[in-house]
Design a protein around this motif. Structure first.
Motif, PDB file in Angstrom:
ATOM      1  N   GLY A  14      -9.238  10.410 -29.108  1.00 36.88           N
ATOM      2  CA  GLY A  14      -8.769  10.740 -30.458  1.00 36.88           C
ATOM      3  C   GLY A  14      -8.712   9.521 -31.356  1.00 36.88           C
ATOM      4  N   VAL A  46      -8.685   1.714 -30.512  1.00 36.56           N
ATOM      5  CA  VAL A  46      -9.062   0.331 -30.852  1.00 36.56           C
ATOM      6  C   VAL A  46      -8.317  -0.118 -32.107  1.00 36.56           C
ATOM      7  CG1 VAL A  46     -10.972  -0.961 -31.877  1.00 36.56           C
ATOM      8  CG2 VAL A  46     -11.278   0.145 -29.699  1.00 36.56           C
ATOM      9  N   VAL A  48      -9.074  -0.992 -35.052  1.00 41.98           N
ATOM     10  CA  VAL A  48      -9.726  -1.709 -36.141  1.00 41.98           C
ATOM     11  C   VAL A  48     -10.953  -0.893 -36.536  1.00 41.98           C
ATOM     12  CG1 VAL A  48      -8.978  -4.093 -35.814  1.00 41.98           C
ATOM     13  CG2 VAL A  48     -10.808  -3.181 -34.387  1.00 41.98           C
ATOM     14  N   ALA A  51     -14.273  -1.263 -42.427  1.00 40.33           N
ATOM     15  CA  ALA A  51     -15.285  -1.386 -43.474  1.00 40.33           C
ATOM     16  C   ALA A  51     -16.428  -0.427 -43.172  1.00 40.33           C
ATOM     17  CB  ALA A  51     -15.810  -2.814 -43.539  1.00 40.33           C
ATOM     18  N   VAL A 187      -6.489  11.665 -19.077  1.00 40.70           N
ATOM     19  CA  VAL A 187      -7.435  12.301 -18.158  1.00 40.70           C
ATOM     20  C   VAL A 187      -7.479  11.416 -16.915  1.00 40.70           C
ATOM     21  CG1 VAL A 187      -9.875  12.818 -17.762  1.00 40.70           C
ATOM     22  CG2 VAL A 187      -8.831  13.329 -19.981  1.00 40.70           C
ATOM     23  N   LEU A 335     -17.552   4.248 -29.628  1.00 36.49           N
ATOM     24  CA  LEU A 335     -17.684   3.041 -28.800  1.00 36.49           C
ATOM     25  C   LEU A 335     -18.200   3.358 -27.402  1.00 36.49           C
ATOM     26  CD1 LEU A 335     -14.393   1.263 -29.923  1.00 36.49           C
ATOM     27  CD2 LEU A 335     -16.723   0.750 -30.654  1.00 36.49           C
ATOM     28  N   ILE A 348     -18.825   2.994 -37.587  1.00 34.98           N
ATOM     29  CA  ILE A 348     -18.364   4.300 -38.072  1.00 34.98           C
ATOM     30  C   ILE A 348     -19.577   5.107 -38.550  1.00 34.98           C
ATOM     31  CG2 ILE A 348     -16.982   5.472 -39.848  1.00 34.98           C
ATOM     32  CD1 ILE A 348     -14.885   3.223 -39.454  1.00 34.98           C
TER      33      ILE A 348
END
Ligand code: FAD
Length: 501
Positions: A14, A46, A48, A51, A187, A335, A348
């Motif tokens: 998530g 994570v 971060v 941008a 999990v 990731l 992103i």
């Protein structure tokens, strides 16, 4: 024909990837697909990733988000490009700005060929002066592209900086409103079907078993499904992109609210600066062969615009990608699918692009191998060509003031990149192949910014006399400068339209 539709999808994770995927699928399938998202508060995200590039506007529009509300809710600001400081040599700076370079379309010959001729003779300034987004960014100006015919104002291309945690929360609201069911917990086991190795179910730490037909791995670097369960394999690109660690720290805002990301080269990597409404995000991306963690933290903390608001947060990574992004009934997004350092804000976007391709090749219960192969081929292409673009920044430098930079200058580069550089160096031409993410003007700005100047320009440039060429190029500069002058400051624009409460 039998109804072979997939009825249930399980998303594990998530973070930005998990919630972007859940929000998109729930919007597009309108409750015809049961979606369960599992995330662990204890593991966290994570956190971060602030941008973006302009394509994110398409994703937000697909969800029906109001842009001002989105900026307000995520403490966001606007981004016109990235400023690269000290990358070519200490003291040098250039912009990789979104949007076009030059004025109106000049027909077959791109503007930069005319600029190049004059620049070579010392009669034209840096390329930034002829790039509208760069001109506006340097003056701290921002407004959305306006419908003004024949004006650069109709050509503003923007992306955003935002708080990734707030964005994920915002998307969660949308996804849950459309029926996505969230399960909190860890999990601890992944069950594979004996006959074909497909994922059958995951088991949570409280013993709950969650079955599904399609599994989406958004579990971050660990690749819980795609790697730990399915052993898909990883292609390591550290020989081209050796940075393997980052320290991230927010600091208090200081000075002007700049409408761009800044990337400053350091002795063993580079530092990012991302202005948000309530703080500035900073980080040092570095290579552990060339600097220790403590020294990296000192360099980072010594180069902030305001007081640090937390201790630097360490992150480790290996640049590269999964050998397959979609394997059996599991698709890795975010990731878990691979990682390129955030030099050009691509992660992103890769999430968004993976979602778009997943929708394009959305499977039925046969999981047709041809579809899966096509998905993997397209994703690999996008990763590899974006990798080349990042490698360019390191390879084409005059810096030789540290071991790290000497290593980067001397490295062998992928053939695809070497070909691109050679094509540009010999005659100023750039070829964008197929669906490469970065366009001709992106390559142009970074190649010129990193000191690659072509030996020749297009022969048709000589159809203009020197005076005509100068008049045209100088005219473009003046038009851009004047147009930027009528834009509000970035801070004023936000205060008027989308300031966070
Ligand atoms: P994560 O954020 O790691 O989320 C993983 C999720 O999986 C979490 O919810 C976690 O709880 C869950 N999970 C994991 N294991 C389990 C388990 N066993 N059980 C249950 N749940 C589990 N991208 C950009 O576009 N722009 C940037 O400027 C940028 N900067 C970056 C800087 C750095 C240093 C790094 C490392 C990344 C940056 N990124 C950037 C990338 C961006 O942060 C990620 O692409 C984005 O956050 C997506 O992460 P994710 O959702 O894949 O993984």
């Amino acid at each position: 024909m039998d109804d072979r539709r997939i009825r249930k999808t399980v998303i594990v994770g998530g973070g930005t990837a998990g919630w972007m995927t859940a929000a998109a699928l729930s919007r597009l399938f309108e409750r015809q697909l049961e979606i369960v998202l599992i995330e662990s508060d204890e593991i966290g995200t994570v956190g971060v990733g602030e941008a973006t590039i302009p394509q994110i506007r398409l994703y937000n529009a697909m969800l029906g988000l109001d842009e001002n509300e989105f900026v307000r809710r995520t403490q966001g600001t606007f981004k016109l490009g990235i400023e690269f400081v000290d990358w070519l040599r200490p003291g040098h700076r250039y912009m990789h700005a979104f949007g076009g370079v030059g004025g109106r379309d000049l027909g077959l010959v791109p503007f930069h060929h005319y600029w190049l001729k004059l620049h070579r003779r010392g009669h034209a300034g840096p390329l930034d002066d002829y790039t509208f987004n760069a001109v506006a960014a340097r003056r701290g100006r921002f407004m959305r592209g306006a419908d003004v015919s024949d004006s650069p104002l109709s050509n503003v291309f923007h992306a955003f900086h935002f708080d990734a945690g707030l964005y994920a929360r915002y998307l969660r609201g949308h996804a849950e409103a459309r029926g996505v069911r969230r399960c909190e917990g860890r999990v601890v086991d992944v069950a594979l079907r004996a006959e074909d190795g497909f994922i059958e179910a995951v088991t949570m730490d409280d013993g709950t078993r969650i079955e599904g037909e399609l599994f989406i791995d958004c579990s971050g670097f660990r690749g819980l499904l795609i790697e730990q369960a399915l052993k898909t394999g990883y292609e390591d690109w550290s020989r081209w992109l050796p940075c393997n660690r980052a320290l991230a720290v927010p600091c208090a805002s200081g000075g002007e609210l700049t409408p761009y990301t800044r990337s400053t080269a350091r002795a063993a990597g580079w530092q990012w600066r991302i202005p948000l409404q309530h703080r500035i995000g900073n980080g040092y991306v570095y290579c552990s062969d060339h600097i220790g963690d403590d020294e990296a933290a000192s360099v980072l903390l010594a180069n902030l615009d305001g007081e640090a608001l937390a201790d630097p947060r360490p992150l480790r990574f290996v640049t590269g990608m999964r050998r397959r992004f979609w394997h059996r009934n599991c698709v890795a997004i975010g990731l878990s699918s691979g990682f390129l350092e955030p030099l050009e804000s691509t992660s992103i976007h890769f999430i968004q692009s993976s979602i778009a391709k997943l929708v394009q090749f959305f499977p039925d219960r046969r999981f047709a191998p041809a579809d899966i192969d096509a998905y993997n081929r397209l994703t690999r292409f996008e990763f590899e060509r974006s990798r080349d673009f990042l490698v360019l920044h390191y390879k084409a430098t005059e810096r030789d003031d540290s071991e790290f930079w000497r290593r980067c200058r001397g490295m062998q580069i992928p053939e695809t990149l070497a070909d691109k550089i050679e094509l540009f160096r010999s005659g100023g031409r750039i070829l964008r192949e197929r669906e490469e993410l970065f366009t001709e003007v992106s390559w142009l700005q970074v190649m010129v910014g990193q000191g690659i100047l072509p030996a020749a320009w297009h022969p048709m440039v000589e159809l203009l006399s020197d005076e005509e060429c100068e008049r045209m190029v100088e005219g473009v500069r003046r038009v851009l400068e004047n147009a930027a002058g009528v834009m509000p400051t970035h801070a004023d624009f936000i205060a008027r339209h989308c300031a966070a409460e």
